[in-house]
Design a protein around this motif. Structure first.
Motif, PDB file in Angstrom:
ATOM      1  N   VAL A 323       0.844  -1.201   0.000  1.00  0.00           N
ATOM      2  CA  VAL A 323       0.000   0.000   0.000  1.00  0.00           C
ATOM      3  C   VAL A 323       0.874   1.244   0.000  1.00  0.00           C
ATOM      4  O   VAL A 323       0.646   2.181  -0.771  1.00  0.00           O
ATOM      5  CB  VAL A 323      -0.940   0.011   1.231  1.00  0.00           C
ATOM      6  N   MET A 324       1.890   1.276   0.853  1.00  0.00           N
ATOM      7  CA  MET A 324       2.788   2.433   0.928  1.00  0.00           C
ATOM      8  C   MET A 324       3.520   2.664  -0.399  1.00  0.00           C
ATOM      9  O   MET A 324       3.740   3.808  -0.804  1.00  0.00           O
ATOM     10  CB  MET A 324       3.800   2.223   2.047  1.00  0.00           C
ATOM     11  N   ARG A 325       3.843   1.604  -1.073  1.00  0.00           N
ATOM     12  CA  ARG A 325       4.613   1.718  -2.318  1.00  0.00           C
ATOM     13  C   ARG A 325       3.744   2.014  -3.532  1.00  0.00           C
ATOM     14  O   ARG A 325       4.112   2.838  -4.389  1.00  0.00           O
ATOM     15  CB  ARG A 325       5.380   0.414  -2.555  1.00  0.00           C
ATOM     16  N   ASP A 326       2.558   1.377  -3.607  1.00  0.00           N
ATOM     17  CA  ASP A 326       1.827   1.370  -4.870  1.00  0.00           C
ATOM     18  C   ASP A 326       0.494   2.106  -4.883  1.00  0.00           C
ATOM     19  O   ASP A 326      -0.023   2.422  -5.961  1.00  0.00           O
ATOM     20  CB  ASP A 326       1.562  -0.079  -5.311  1.00  0.00           C
ATOM     21  N   ARG A 329      -3.286   6.831  -3.714  1.00  0.00           N
ATOM     22  CA  ARG A 329      -3.858   7.829  -2.800  1.00  0.00           C
ATOM     23  C   ARG A 329      -2.876   8.150  -1.672  1.00  0.00           C
ATOM     24  O   ARG A 329      -2.525   7.279  -0.875  1.00  0.00           O
ATOM     25  CB  ARG A 329      -5.181   7.307  -2.232  1.00  0.00           C
ATOM     26  N   PRO A 330      -2.431   9.402  -1.600  1.00  0.00           N
ATOM     27  CA  PRO A 330      -1.443   9.783  -0.581  1.00  0.00           C
ATOM     28  C   PRO A 330      -1.875   9.451   0.845  1.00  0.00           C
ATOM     29  O   PRO A 330      -1.039   9.059   1.662  1.00  0.00           O
ATOM     30  CB  PRO A 330      -1.301  11.295  -0.782  1.00  0.00           C
ATOM     31  N   VAL A 331      -3.161   9.614   1.152  1.00  0.00           N
ATOM     32  CA  VAL A 331      -3.624   9.345   2.520  1.00  0.00           C
ATOM     33  C   VAL A 331      -3.361   7.895   2.909  1.00  0.00           C
ATOM     34  O   VAL A 331      -2.931   7.615   4.033  1.00  0.00           O
ATOM     35  CB  VAL A 331      -5.123   9.684   2.676  1.00  0.00           C
ATOM     36  N   ARG A 358      12.057   7.421  -2.547  1.00  0.00           N
ATOM     37  CA  ARG A 358      11.228   7.389  -3.757  1.00  0.00           C
ATOM     38  C   ARG A 358      10.036   8.353  -3.693  1.00  0.00           C
ATOM     39  O   ARG A 358       9.635   8.921  -4.704  1.00  0.00           O
ATOM     40  CB  ARG A 358      10.719   5.949  -3.950  1.00  0.00           C
ATOM     41  N   GLU A 359       9.463   8.535  -2.525  1.00  0.00           N
ATOM     42  CA  GLU A 359       8.214   9.299  -2.375  1.00  0.00           C
ATOM     43  C   GLU A 359       8.406  10.787  -2.690  1.00  0.00           C
ATOM     44  O   GLU A 359       9.414  11.401  -2.322  1.00  0.00           O
ATOM     45  CB  GLU A 359       7.681   9.143  -0.942  1.00  0.00           C
ATOM     46  N   GLN A 360       7.419  11.365  -3.396  1.00  0.00           N
ATOM     47  CA  GLN A 360       7.478  12.775  -3.782  1.00  0.00           C
ATOM     48  C   GLN A 360       6.490  13.646  -3.007  1.00  0.00           C
ATOM     49  O   GLN A 360       6.685  14.845  -2.881  1.00  0.00           O
ATOM     50  CB  GLN A 360       7.178  12.908  -5.292  1.00  0.00           C
ATOM     51  N   ASP A 361       5.446  13.039  -2.501  1.00  0.00           N
ATOM     52  CA  ASP A 361       4.404  13.812  -1.824  1.00  0.00           C
ATOM     53  C   ASP A 361       4.882  14.210  -0.421  1.00  0.00           C
ATOM     54  O   ASP A 361       5.290  13.364   0.379  1.00  0.00           O
ATOM     55  CB  ASP A 361       3.122  12.966  -1.724  1.00  0.00           C
ATOM     56  N   GLU A 362       4.805  15.510  -0.109  1.00  0.00           N
ATOM     57  CA  GLU A 362       5.327  16.005   1.161  1.00  0.00           C
ATOM     58  C   GLU A 362       4.572  15.450   2.368  1.00  0.00           C
ATOM     59  O   GLU A 362       5.169  15.162   3.408  1.00  0.00           O
ATOM     60  CB  GLU A 362       5.303  17.533   1.188  1.00  0.00           C
ATOM     61  N   GLU A 363       3.256  15.322   2.248  1.00  0.00           N
ATOM     62  CA  GLU A 363       2.485  14.789   3.383  1.00  0.00           C
ATOM     63  C   GLU A 363       2.837  13.334   3.646  1.00  0.00           C
ATOM     64  O   GLU A 363       2.935  12.907   4.808  1.00  0.00           O
ATOM     65  CB  GLU A 363       0.981  14.938   3.123  1.00  0.00           C
ATOM     66  N   GLU A 367       4.687  11.415   6.952  1.00  0.00           N
ATOM     67  CA  GLU A 367       4.233  10.187   7.607  1.00  0.00           C
ATOM     68  C   GLU A 367       5.361   9.143   7.657  1.00  0.00           C
ATOM     69  O   GLU A 367       5.476   8.395   8.631  1.00  0.00           O
ATOM     70  CB  GLU A 367       3.006   9.613   6.896  1.00  0.00           C
ATOM     71  N   ILE A 368       6.179   9.112   6.618  1.00  0.00           N
ATOM     72  CA  ILE A 368       7.340   8.209   6.621  1.00  0.00           C
ATOM     73  C   ILE A 368       8.296   8.612   7.746  1.00  0.00           C
ATOM     74  O   ILE A 368       8.823   7.758   8.466  1.00  0.00           O
ATOM     75  CB  ILE A 368       8.056   8.236   5.245  1.00  0.00           C
TER      76      ILE A 368
END
Length: 385
Positions: A323-326, A329-331, A358-363, A367-368
């Protein structure tokens, strides 16, 4: 037309179609409720799901031409499942509140109200009606209180002597002038259990609710859940029953009068892990008939992730990593990252570090960071991203 005889006939008919309690109220403005609602608005205690026009919520004449009476109905629903399912390691379960067991209560009550309308219309040519359930303009609780269905409890529910607060409410405005019933006096007395045990302090005081803090409301939101509430959610995936289950008036109350309201344990208390990957079609087919599905699958999935973190279910790590990888939905990606940190383990930590690159979304990145902080708390080596 003898309205006294008609009223008795309506009461008798209502019982024959499965209405458990019925009352009649005057259609005058609900002035006390109006004051309370404006105060709620000032304090920003409203959920946002309500009818926004407070005048319409408290003035029957604004939504119905020359109202003469309001008929209030109540249907009792079960508080216990006849068949139990067990939550255990590897098969952890979430739970829908009791108001989302069985067929959506909006549909059940609308069916009863429609039958009641048809019956009255057959007796009184020219009778007019406006029926509503929950999502209508009027405040169900205020109508039920005035109609003598029950008293307005400190838990902000109508409490009936017969069924406790485990009742669904609906009402019908009409142009027939029935004699009003007598409102029931408050019977909560000095009891304050619901206020004392509210998980988030949403019951500010008896009869006053800050909906923005209420778990029942929070489970229906679609964004990131504030950190302070995640620990409070437990395994709830829709709604909250705490203020009802602690109420002494509900002790021993469990009624199975309506087949539509009988819960399927696999729906009311579903396995959490399958919810993470359920498709829109599967969600609609499986949960579309219950009231808790009205906001779609996203809030349910987010809450399921939080519930898995609550259980520290390490058997769900692989699914949470996916879920975190693929997930698009950012939430859900972000909540999965937080959950992985809560659950812990080297696989979860490695996945969080990879996701950070890898993640681009700041929110989601935030959380990471939160997820990795759980590892920092247990280690002398700080992990930075």
């Amino acid at each position: 037309m003898d309205t006294e005889i008609l009223k008795k006939d309506i009461i008798a008919y209502s019982k024959s179609i499965g209405i458990d309690k019925i009352g009649f109220a005057a259609p005058t403005a609900f002035e006390e409720m109006k004051v309370r609602l404006y105060r709620q608005q000032e304090l920003q205690y409203q959920s946002g799901f309500e009818e926004k026009d407070i005048e319409k919520r408290t003035e029957p004449a604004l939504i119905f031409n020359r109202p003469k009476s309001i008929i209030s109905i109540a249907l009792a629903y079960p508080s216990k499942m006849k068949t139990l399912v067990v939550s255990k390691k590897g098969e952890r379960r979430g739970i829908f509140c009791r108001a989302s067991w069985g067929t959506d209560y909006h549909a059940v009550l609308r069916d009863r109200l429609k039958k009641l309308e048809e019956y009255i219309a057959s007796k009184v040519p020219g009778a007019r009606f406006k029926s509503m359930v929950d999502t209508g303009e009027l405040v169900d609780r205020a109508v039920a209180e005035r109609a003598g269905i029950g008293w307005s409890g400190k838990n902000c529910s109508i409490i009936t002597p017969e069924f406790g607060s485990y009742v669904y409410l609906g009402e019908m405005i009409t142009n027939i002038p029935f004699e009003p019933d007598t409102p029931m006096e408050d019977q909560c007395g000095s009891c304050n259990k619901c206020v004392d045990v509210c998980p988030t302090g949403a019951l500010v005081q008896g009869g006053q609710l800050d909906a923005q803090k209420c778990i029942a409301f929070l489970t229906q939101t679609k964004g990131f859940l504030a950190d302070e509430y995640r620990e409070k959610l437990g395994n709830r995936i829709y709604g909250c029953d705490t203020c009802q289950t602690v109420c002494p008036e509900n002790k021993g109350k469990d009624f199975h009068f309506h087949t539509e309201m009988e819960p399927d344990p696999e729906i009311a208390k579903p396995l959490l892990r399958p919810l993470l990957t359920i498709s829109n079609r599967e969600f609609k087919e499986r949960f579309g008939h219950v009231s808790g599905s009205w906001r779609g699958k996203k809030p349910i999935q987010r809450n399921a992730i939080i519930a898995l973190a609550h259980y520290k279910d390490d058997t769900a790590i692989e699914e949470l990593i996916l879920v975190m990888r693929d997930d698009p939905r950012p939430v859900l990606r972000g909540t999965a990252a937080w959950a992985l940190g809560k659950i812990g383990g080297s696989d979860a930590q490695d996945a969080l570090l990879r996701a950070a690159d890898r993640e681009q979304d700041e929110e989601v990145l935030e959380e990471i960071r939160k997820g990795l902080e759980f590892f920092n708390a247990d280690s002398e080596t700080n992990i930075r991203i």
